[in-house]
Design an enzyme around this catalytic site. Sequence first.
Site, PDB file in Angstrom:
ATOM      1  N   HIS A  94       0.839  -1.201   0.000  1.00  0.00           N
ATOM      2  CA  HIS A  94       0.000   0.000   0.000  1.00  0.00           C
ATOM      3  C   HIS A  94       0.871   1.246   0.000  1.00  0.00           C
ATOM      4  CE1 HIS A  94      -3.538   2.453   0.493  1.00  0.00           C
ATOM      5  NE2 HIS A  94      -2.937   3.100   1.472  1.00  0.00           N
ATOM      6  N   SER A  95       0.558   2.188  -0.904  1.00  0.00           N
ATOM      7  CA  SER A  95       1.238   3.476  -1.005  1.00  0.00           C
ATOM      8  C   SER A  95       2.729   3.253  -1.268  1.00  0.00           C
ATOM      9  CB  SER A  95       0.981   4.303   0.263  1.00  0.00           C
ATOM     10  OG  SER A  95       1.301   5.655   0.078  1.00  0.00           O
ATOM     11  N   MET A  96       3.628   3.695  -0.399  1.00  0.00           N
ATOM     12  CA  MET A  96       5.041   3.403  -0.604  1.00  0.00           C
ATOM     13  C   MET A  96       5.266   1.901  -0.737  1.00  0.00           C
ATOM     14  SD  MET A  96       8.421   4.354   1.730  1.00  0.00           S
ATOM     15  CE  MET A  96       8.254   2.983   2.897  1.00  0.00           C
TER      16      MET A  96
END
Length: 253
Positions: A94-96
């Site tokens: 998720h995300s990074m």
Amino acid sequence: MGAQREDSVWIRRFYPAPESRVRLICLPHAGGSASFFHPMSQTLSASADVLCVQYPGRQDRRQDPLIENIEEYADAIAAELKPWLDLPVVFFGHSMGAVLAFEVTRRLEEADVEFSARTVFASGRRAPSRYRDENVHRRDDDGVVREMKLLSGTDSRILGNEEILRMAMPAIRGDYTAIETYRSVPGAALRSPITVLTGDKDPRTSLDEAEDWRSHTTGAFDIRVFPGGHFFLADHQREIMSLVAETLSGPRP
């Protein structure tokens, strides 16, 4: 692949499932920790042996040296995961963590021409080739907190505790430095399939930027759009868990 390292500081197995036939490898967002995926680990432990990656500089790794670039992160995580590749794997970032899932998979594919993840779930992040001029890592602490509140991904109890926040800030800032200075290798693409999950109101990822993940795989591609912002997955846990479980039960590519 070598002996598995149960003592790895990078890996958390909240619900070990040694009889499983597939592994799910979870990578959290900037400033996040392995415990972010504790609910997913619990729910999917009947379907997979779930490994959650713990980055340095937080929780029980608070004293470990920080990493402030994606390349070093990906090199270290890929090395730690090699003993665990005796089973088919699915990545969820998720995300990074989505970028790290991509870069770790890319390294594993380059090291082994036969390696392919069953799927790489890229959640809450624009495609690696899409950049924005972001400078959260250069802000003062109050500025970093404003960004975290905008994304609504951090426990409000932590945001309200100045002492805890001060302890966490170096790791948070280091992660923002890593992801905001990241630049993908031109033309980088996986053999592994990619499934993108995105929120339709994410202030940091437009639908167009999410769709561009398509150019980063020569395998199958899918995109699922959910109502919500950057942490849309908090409001759609059941649907996302079902999607991941379906992938875990599928045939190896």
